[in-house]
Design a protein around this motif. Structure first.
Motif, PDB file in Angstrom:
ATOM      1  N   MET A   1       0.844  -1.174   0.000  1.00 38.98           N
ATOM      2  CA  MET A   1       0.000   0.000   0.000  1.00 38.98           C
ATOM      3  C   MET A   1       0.891   1.238   0.000  1.00 38.98           C
ATOM      4  N   PRO A   2       0.599   2.215  -0.846  1.00 39.59           N
ATOM      5  CA  PRO A   2       1.462   3.397  -0.921  1.00 39.59           C
ATOM      6  C   PRO A   2       1.338   4.257   0.329  1.00 39.59           C
ATOM      7  N   ARG A   3       2.435   4.912   0.673  1.00 46.77           N
ATOM      8  CA  ARG A   3       2.439   5.811   1.823  1.00 46.77           C
ATOM      9  C   ARG A   3       2.165   7.210   1.321  1.00 46.77           C
ATOM     10  N   TRP A   4       1.156   7.852   1.907  1.00 48.07           N
ATOM     11  CA  TRP A   4       0.796   9.214   1.550  1.00 48.07           C
ATOM     12  C   TRP A   4       1.089  10.118   2.737  1.00 48.07           C
ATOM     13  N   GLU A   5       1.539  11.321   2.471  1.00 43.04           N
ATOM     14  CA  GLU A   5       1.761  12.290   3.536  1.00 43.04           C
ATOM     15  C   GLU A   5       1.173  13.637   3.142  1.00 43.04           C
ATOM     16  N   VAL A   6       0.805  14.415   4.151  1.00 48.13           N
ATOM     17  CA  VAL A   6       0.294  15.762   3.929  1.00 48.13           C
ATOM     18  C   VAL A   6       1.507  16.692   3.979  1.00 48.13           C
ATOM     19  N   PRO A   7       1.888  17.287   2.846  1.00 49.64           N
ATOM     20  CA  PRO A   7       3.142  18.039   2.810  1.00 49.64           C
ATOM     21  C   PRO A   7       3.119  19.374   3.546  1.00 49.64           C
ATOM     22  N   TYR A   8       1.956  19.845   3.963  1.00 53.06           N
ATOM     23  CA  TYR A   8       1.882  21.157   4.601  1.00 53.06           C
ATOM     24  C   TYR A   8       1.577  21.071   6.095  1.00 53.06           C
ATOM     25  N   GLU A   9       1.630  19.872   6.668  1.00 53.57           N
ATOM     26  CA  GLU A   9       1.444  19.754   8.113  1.00 53.57           C
ATOM     27  C   GLU A   9       2.425  18.743   8.667  1.00 53.57           C
ATOM     28  N   SER A  10       2.658  18.835   9.968  1.00 51.41           N
ATOM     29  CA  SER A  10       3.613  17.947  10.613  1.00 51.41           C
ATOM     30  C   SER A  10       3.030  16.535  10.713  1.00 51.41           C
ATOM     31  N   PRO A  11       3.892  15.530  10.774  1.00 56.49           N
ATOM     32  CA  PRO A  11       3.401  14.155  10.955  1.00 56.49           C
ATOM     33  C   PRO A  11       2.602  13.998  12.258  1.00 56.49           C
ATOM     34  N   ASP A  12       2.943  14.787  13.277  1.00 56.53           N
ATOM     35  CA  ASP A  12       2.187  14.735  14.535  1.00 56.53           C
ATOM     36  C   ASP A  12       0.752  15.189  14.324  1.00 56.53           C
ATOM     37  N   ARG A  13       0.561  16.213  13.531  1.00 61.23           N
ATOM     38  CA  ARG A  13      -0.793  16.716  13.247  1.00 61.23           C
ATOM     39  C   ARG A  13      -1.591  15.673  12.473  1.00 61.23           C
ATOM     40  N   THR A  14      -0.945  15.006  11.536  1.00 63.35           N
ATOM     41  CA  THR A  14      -1.613  13.949  10.782  1.00 63.35           C
ATOM     42  C   THR A  14      -1.991  12.797  11.714  1.00 63.35           C
ATOM     43  N   LEU A  15      -1.106  12.462  12.646  1.00 63.25           N
ATOM     44  CA  LEU A  15      -1.406  11.411  13.619  1.00 63.25           C
ATOM     45  C   LEU A  15      -2.603  11.796  14.484  1.00 63.25           C
ATOM     46  N   ILE A  16      -2.697  13.065  14.868  1.00 59.72           N
ATOM     47  CA  ILE A  16      -3.838  13.533  15.660  1.00 59.72           C
ATOM     48  C   ILE A  16      -5.133  13.347  14.874  1.00 59.72           C
ATOM     49  N   ARG A  17      -5.086  13.596  13.568  1.00 64.92           N
ATOM     50  CA  ARG A  17      -6.266  13.360  12.717  1.00 64.92           C
ATOM     51  C   ARG A  17      -6.751  11.918  12.864  1.00 64.92           C
ATOM     52  N   TYR A  18      -5.807  10.982  12.755  1.00 63.42           N
ATOM     53  CA  TYR A  18      -6.156   9.571  12.835  1.00 63.42           C
ATOM     54  C   TYR A  18      -6.690   9.195  14.220  1.00 63.42           C
ATOM     55  N   VAL A  19      -6.082   9.735  15.253  1.00 58.61           N
ATOM     56  CA  VAL A  19      -6.517   9.427  16.620  1.00 58.61           C
ATOM     57  C   VAL A  19      -7.944   9.924  16.851  1.00 58.61           C
ATOM     58  N   VAL A  20      -8.233  11.154  16.434  1.00 54.68           N
ATOM     59  CA  VAL A  20      -9.580  11.711  16.607  1.00 54.68           C
ATOM     60  C   VAL A  20     -10.610  10.872  15.845  1.00 54.68           C
ATOM     61  N   ALA A  21     -10.294  10.510  14.610  1.00 57.09           N
ATOM     62  CA  ALA A  21     -11.228   9.704  13.826  1.00 57.09           C
ATOM     63  C   ALA A  21     -11.424   8.325  14.453  1.00 57.09           C
ATOM     64  N   THR A  22     -10.365   7.753  14.993  1.00 58.10           N
ATOM     65  CA  THR A  22     -10.478   6.450  15.643  1.00 58.10           C
ATOM     66  C   THR A  22     -11.357   6.534  16.885  1.00 58.10           C
ATOM     67  N   VAL A  23     -11.202   7.604  17.668  1.00 56.86           N
ATOM     68  CA  VAL A  23     -12.044   7.790  18.858  1.00 56.86           C
ATOM     69  C   VAL A  23     -13.506   7.922  18.446  1.00 56.86           C
ATOM     70  N   PHE A  24     -13.777   8.712  17.410  1.00 55.59           N
ATOM     71  CA  PHE A  24     -15.155   8.841  16.913  1.00 55.59           C
ATOM     72  C   PHE A  24     -15.692   7.483  16.444  1.00 55.59           C
ATOM     73  N   THR A  25     -14.852   6.717  15.763  1.00 58.26           N
ATOM     74  CA  THR A  25     -15.273   5.407  15.276  1.00 58.26           C
ATOM     75  C   THR A  25     -15.634   4.488  16.432  1.00 58.26           C
ATOM     76  N   LEU A  26     -14.763   4.428  17.432  1.00 59.29           N
ATOM     77  CA  LEU A  26     -15.030   3.552  18.573  1.00 59.29           C
ATOM     78  C   LEU A  26     -16.248   4.005  19.361  1.00 59.29           C
ATOM     79  N   THR A  27     -16.423   5.314  19.492  1.00 61.27           N
ATOM     80  CA  THR A  27     -17.589   5.845  20.197  1.00 61.27           C
ATOM     81  C   THR A  27     -18.875   5.524  19.445  1.00 61.27           C
ATOM     82  N   THR A  28     -18.798   5.555  18.144  1.00 61.35           N
ATOM     83  CA  THR A  28     -19.973   5.271  17.322  1.00 61.35           C
ATOM     84  C   THR A  28     -20.374   3.799  17.408  1.00 61.35           C
ATOM     85  N   LEU A  29     -19.422   2.945  17.714  1.00 62.62           N
ATOM     86  CA  LEU A  29     -19.745   1.529  17.826  1.00 62.62           C
ATOM     87  C   LEU A  29     -20.541   1.207  19.093  1.00 62.62           C
TER      88      LEU A  29
END
Length: 156
Positions: free
Chosen positions: A1-29
């Motif tokens: 699977m190809p690795r994609w990165e957001v070139p205008y934000e830090s990797p930490d900010r991208t990780l926060i995106r994933y964490v927030v979405a994961t929390v929403f996903t788990l809460t929705t379950l």
């Protein structure tokens, strides 16, 4: 699977995106668990409930993934409804132009076959309030444009 990165934000900010979405996903379950263990008996509940939960989770992840992503395959422009990938050999140019339907300047990508693709990256300074857009100062926007051009030269 190809690795994609957001070139205008830090990797930490991208990780926060994933964490927030994961929390929403788990809460929705949680409602799905209540449906399973709550003893719902009507067949419509068993169909509509999981479908609504799946739609909500999909919507949350689509919102989280909005942006311009760069990878070995090319540039990925992800919007809430549609994602387009412009392979490096098809990339023609990147430029600033009027955002569709807004009083703002947006980053646009043109392909060699003449298609222009609007991105969710805007120049900072616009008075338009839009939550699902990245607004960058002119110097960062210029660096992003130069990086996209440089990546295209390297990968074509």
């Amino acid at each position: 699977m190809p690795r994609w990165e957001v070139p205008y934000e830090s990797p930490d900010r991208t990780l926060i995106r994933y964490v927030v979405a994961t929390v929403f996903t788990l809460t929705t379950l949680c409602p799905l668990g209540a449906l399973i263990f709550g003893g719902a008996r009507h067949w419509a509940t068993w169909i509509a409930g999981p479908l609504l939960i799946a739609a909500f989770i999909t919507f949350v992840w689509r919102i989280v993934m909005v942006g311009v992503w760069v990878g070995a395959r090319g540039i990925k422009v992800a919007m809430i409804v549609r994602t387009r990938v412009v392979p490096w050999p098809e990339f023609d140019r990147v430029w600033l132009g009027q955002a569709t339907g807004f009083d703002a300047l947006a980053l646009w990508i043109s392909t060699r076959d003449g298609r222009d693709i609007e991105t969710p990256v805007w120049r900072e300074g616009t008075r338009v309030a839009h939550r699902n857009r990245a607004k960058l100062p002119q110097d960062e926007l210029s660096r992003l444009m130069e990086r996209l051009r440089a990546e295209a030269r390297l990968n074509t």
